[in-house]
Design a protein around this motif. Structure first.
Motif, PDB file in Angstrom:
ATOM      1  N   THR A   1       0.833  -1.211   0.000  1.00 55.59           N
ATOM      2  CA  THR A   1       0.000   0.000   0.000  1.00 55.59           C
ATOM      3  C   THR A   1       0.862   1.252   0.000  1.00 55.59           C
ATOM      4  OG1 THR A   1      -1.756  -1.163   1.193  1.00 55.59           O
ATOM      5  CG2 THR A   1      -1.831   1.245   1.205  1.00 55.59           C
ATOM      6  N   LEU A   2       1.862   1.289   0.892  1.00 60.17           N
ATOM      7  CA  LEU A   2       2.713   2.470   0.972  1.00 60.17           C
ATOM      8  C   LEU A   2       3.561   2.631  -0.279  1.00 60.17           C
ATOM      9  CD1 LEU A   2       3.818   2.247   4.704  1.00 60.17           C
ATOM     10  CD2 LEU A   2       2.198   3.857   3.691  1.00 60.17           C
ATOM     11  N   GLU A   3       4.052   1.528  -0.819  1.00 60.42           N
ATOM     12  CA  GLU A   3       4.847   1.604  -2.046  1.00 60.42           C
ATOM     13  C   GLU A   3       4.038   2.261  -3.159  1.00 60.42           C
ATOM     14  OE1 GLU A   3       7.390  -1.423  -4.919  1.00 60.42           O
ATOM     15  OE2 GLU A   3       5.464  -2.073  -4.102  1.00 60.42           O
ATOM     16  N   GLN A   4       2.778   1.869  -3.294  1.00 58.47           N
ATOM     17  CA  GLN A   4       1.935   2.440  -4.331  1.00 58.47           C
ATOM     18  C   GLN A   4       1.625   3.908  -4.064  1.00 58.47           C
ATOM     19  OE1 GLN A   4      -1.614   0.188  -5.133  1.00 58.47           O
ATOM     20  NE2 GLN A   4      -2.422   1.673  -6.591  1.00 58.47           N
ATOM     21  N   LEU A   5       1.350   4.242  -2.794  1.00 61.29           N
ATOM     22  CA  LEU A   5       1.067   5.639  -2.449  1.00 61.29           C
ATOM     23  C   LEU A   5       2.251   6.533  -2.755  1.00 61.29           C
ATOM     24  CD1 LEU A   5      -0.839   5.202   0.936  1.00 61.29           C
ATOM     25  CD2 LEU A   5      -1.774   6.191  -1.164  1.00 61.29           C
ATOM     26  N   TYR A   6       3.452   6.084  -2.406  1.00 61.91           N
ATOM     27  CA  TYR A   6       4.646   6.888  -2.683  1.00 61.91           C
ATOM     28  C   TYR A   6       4.893   7.015  -4.178  1.00 61.91           C
ATOM     29  CZ  TYR A   6       5.862   6.401   2.292  1.00 61.91           C
ATOM     30  OH  TYR A   6       5.860   6.439   3.657  1.00 61.91           O
ATOM     31  N   ALA A   7       4.640   5.946  -4.916  1.00 59.66           N
ATOM     32  CA  ALA A   7       4.846   5.992  -6.363  1.00 59.66           C
ATOM     33  C   ALA A   7       3.895   6.991  -7.028  1.00 59.66           C
ATOM     34  CB  ALA A   7       4.651   4.604  -6.959  1.00 59.66           C
ATOM     35  N   ASP A   8       2.675   7.068  -6.512  1.00 57.67           N
ATOM     36  CA  ASP A   8       1.679   7.954  -7.111  1.00 57.67           C
ATOM     37  C   ASP A   8       1.743   9.379  -6.570  1.00 57.67           C
ATOM     38  OD1 ASP A   8       0.764   5.780  -8.525  1.00 57.67           O
ATOM     39  OD2 ASP A   8      -0.885   5.340  -7.137  1.00 57.67           O
ATOM     40  N   ASN A   9       2.271   9.536  -5.338  1.00 55.51           N
ATOM     41  CA  ASN A   9       2.290  10.850  -4.672  1.00 55.51           C
ATOM     42  C   ASN A   9       3.605  10.988  -3.908  1.00 55.51           C
ATOM     43  OD1 ASN A   9      -0.869  11.644  -4.802  1.00 55.51           O
ATOM     44  ND2 ASN A   9      -0.659   9.473  -4.302  1.00 55.51           N
ATOM     45  N   ASN A  10       4.692  11.174  -4.615  1.00 61.45           N
ATOM     46  CA  ASN A  10       6.004  11.041  -3.986  1.00 61.45           C
ATOM     47  C   ASN A  10       6.414  12.225  -3.130  1.00 61.45           C
ATOM     48  OD1 ASN A  10       8.248   9.418  -3.494  1.00 61.45           O
ATOM     49  ND2 ASN A  10       9.465  10.467  -5.040  1.00 61.45           N
ATOM     50  N   HIS A  11       5.616  13.291  -3.079  1.00 62.84           N
ATOM     51  CA  HIS A  11       6.065  14.492  -2.384  1.00 62.84           C
ATOM     52  C   HIS A  11       5.255  14.841  -1.136  1.00 62.84           C
ATOM     53  CE1 HIS A  11       8.907  15.255  -5.584  1.00 62.84           C
ATOM     54  NE2 HIS A  11       7.932  15.134  -6.467  1.00 62.84           N
ATOM     55  N   PHE A  12       4.390  13.934  -0.685  1.00 64.76           N
ATOM     56  CA  PHE A  12       3.655  14.238   0.538  1.00 64.76           C
ATOM     57  C   PHE A  12       4.429  13.765   1.766  1.00 64.76           C
ATOM     58  CE2 PHE A  12       2.393   9.843  -0.016  1.00 64.76           C
ATOM     59  CZ  PHE A  12       2.133   9.366   1.266  1.00 64.76           C
ATOM     60  N   LEU A  13       4.113  14.356   2.905  1.00 68.06           N
ATOM     61  CA  LEU A  13       4.709  13.941   4.177  1.00 68.06           C
ATOM     62  C   LEU A  13       3.862  12.823   4.772  1.00 68.06           C
ATOM     63  CD1 LEU A  13       5.641  17.241   6.073  1.00 68.06           C
ATOM     64  CD2 LEU A  13       7.224  15.445   5.389  1.00 68.06           C
ATOM     65  N   PRO A  14       4.392  11.621   4.903  1.00 70.10           N
ATOM     66  CA  PRO A  14       3.602  10.546   5.511  1.00 70.10           C
ATOM     67  C   PRO A  14       3.677  10.606   7.042  1.00 70.10           C
ATOM     68  CG  PRO A  14       5.706   9.684   4.786  1.00 70.10           C
ATOM     69  CD  PRO A  14       5.681  11.125   4.388  1.00 70.10           C
ATOM     70  N   ILE A  15       2.533  10.514   7.685  1.00 75.64           N
ATOM     71  CA  ILE A  15       2.466  10.343   9.136  1.00 75.64           C
ATOM     72  C   ILE A  15       1.680   9.058   9.374  1.00 75.64           C
ATOM     73  CG2 ILE A  15       1.626  11.268  11.324  1.00 75.64           C
ATOM     74  CD1 ILE A  15       2.056  14.055  10.257  1.00 75.64           C
ATOM     75  N   ILE A  16       2.378   8.053   9.870  1.00 74.34           N
ATOM     76  CA  ILE A  16       1.811   6.717   9.971  1.00 74.34           C
ATOM     77  C   ILE A  16       1.481   6.403  11.422  1.00 74.34           C
ATOM     78  CG2 ILE A  16       2.277   4.259   9.612  1.00 74.34           C
ATOM     79  CD1 ILE A  16       4.018   5.171   7.207  1.00 74.34           C
ATOM     80  N   LEU A  17       0.261   5.969  11.650  1.00 69.74           N
ATOM     81  CA  LEU A  17      -0.228   5.687  12.993  1.00 69.74           C
ATOM     82  C   LEU A  17      -0.377   4.186  13.181  1.00 69.74           C
ATOM     83  CD1 LEU A  17      -3.078   8.395  13.114  1.00 69.74           C
ATOM     84  CD2 LEU A  17      -0.650   8.677  13.682  1.00 69.74           C
TER      85      LEU A  17
END
Length: 321
Positions: free
Chosen positions: A107-123
């Motif tokens: 899931t994260l790999e795909q999110l980063y590939a599609d939106n590589n410039h957001f700041l992830p905050i993972i809970l």
């Protein structure tokens, strides 16, 4: 039609027109562009080696954001312009912990590939999620350093229990996702680890700051020292905050509570300072069990960590203007 001035919907909270709550910054994601920040829940706790209801923590941390305003009086700075997209929670498999970790990575790999410039905050979730979260972060960002705030080394052997919340950093090191010299462990606590695992991290070249060192030296000086070791050797830096780094008196909602831990203000100062660094572009918070917490104390600290992370990024942006 009659109107009744003082009748409101049930459970309507008090609203002050001049106050913005941190929770107001969080909006449901439309599954298109992620704006500034992506909030992602990873409700996994079946991998915990002790009793844990950490799967419930993403929800309580989100709720705890409503306890804070967006204004930092200490820095005369308002966080009200941040756009936080709530991406929801990654669905865990009911029984298969390895498959659950795979889902986190994919899931994260795909999110980063599609939106590589957001700041992830993972809970999180328990600390086992750090293996797939950092693995995906590394795939997207390149060579990564990790600042791990934790009472434990989390390098247990994999033979005795498989990939648990005690093994993520061993998995990261042995799969070459990160190098030992790029791992900084902060707040390692007395009587919470073993000699074998201390020797293991030393052999790997990990930088370790025990709680004794944290007490004796100012946290910003420690973080600056560690940054100077890693910042020029990596492409990105990730913060992993295991809430059991805190003393049990301040974080009763951690499965592995213990005395002699860090105080919350020290953690806030460390996160804010690190977030001001350009290469620090990811944060995760793990190991909160809301079912044993008191008045959501531990989740409120987690929410405050998020705000100090954003404050640090905002102060950094102002410096660069």
């Amino acid at each position: 039609m009659k109107t009744y001035r003082y009748l409101k919907s049930a459970n309507t909270p008090f609203i002050d027109r001049y106050v913005t709550k941190a929770a107001d910054l969080v909006k449901p994601w439309d599954e298109k562009k992620i704006h500034d920040v992506g909030l992602i829940g990873v409700p996994l706790s079946k991998t915990s080696i002790s009793h844990s209801g950490a799967a419930f923590a993403p929800g309580t941390i989100r709720k705890a954001l409503g306890a804070f305003t967006t204004y930092s009086i200490e820095d005369d700075l308002d966080l009200g312009n941040w756009n936080i997209d709530d991406l929801g929670d990654i669905t865990m498999h009911v029984t298969d912990q390895v498959l659950s970790q795979k889902r986190v990575y994919e899931t994260l790999e795909q999110l980063y590939a599609d939106n590589n410039h957001f700041l992830p905050i993972i809970l999180g979730g328990d600390n086992s999620i750090s293996y797939p979260t950092i693995q995906a972060f590394h795939k997207a960002k390149g060579k990564v350093a990790v600042f791990q705030f934790d009472a434990h080394h989390d390098v247990r052997n994999l033979e005795d229990g498989g990939p648990s919340n005690g093994t993520p950093f061993r998995s990261l090191l042995e799969s070459n996702v990160i190098e030992g010299k790029h791992l900084v462990q902060v707040g390692i606590r007395d009587y919470a680890n073993s000699l074998v695992y201390r020797k293991y991290v030393e052999e790997q070249g990990v930088t370790v700051y025990t709680m004794k060192t944290v007490r004796q030296r100012h946290i910003q000086a420690l973080m600056e020292e560690a940054l100077n070791k890693v910042k020029d050797e990596v492409d990105a830096i990730y913060l992993s905050v295991d809430m059991d780094v805190l003393d049990q008196s301040q974080a009763p909602g951690c499965p592995a509570i213990g005395p002699g831990g860090m105080d919350a203000v020290t953690l806030f100062e460390a996160v804010e300072y690190l977030a001001q660094q350009e290469k620090v572009i990811g944060l995760e918070i793990v190991e909160i069990d809301p079912t044993v917490d008191f008045r959501d104390m531990t989740s409120r600290i987690a929410a405050r960590v998020i705000l100090d992370f954003l404050k640090g990024k905002q102060k950094s942006t102002k410096k660069n203007v």
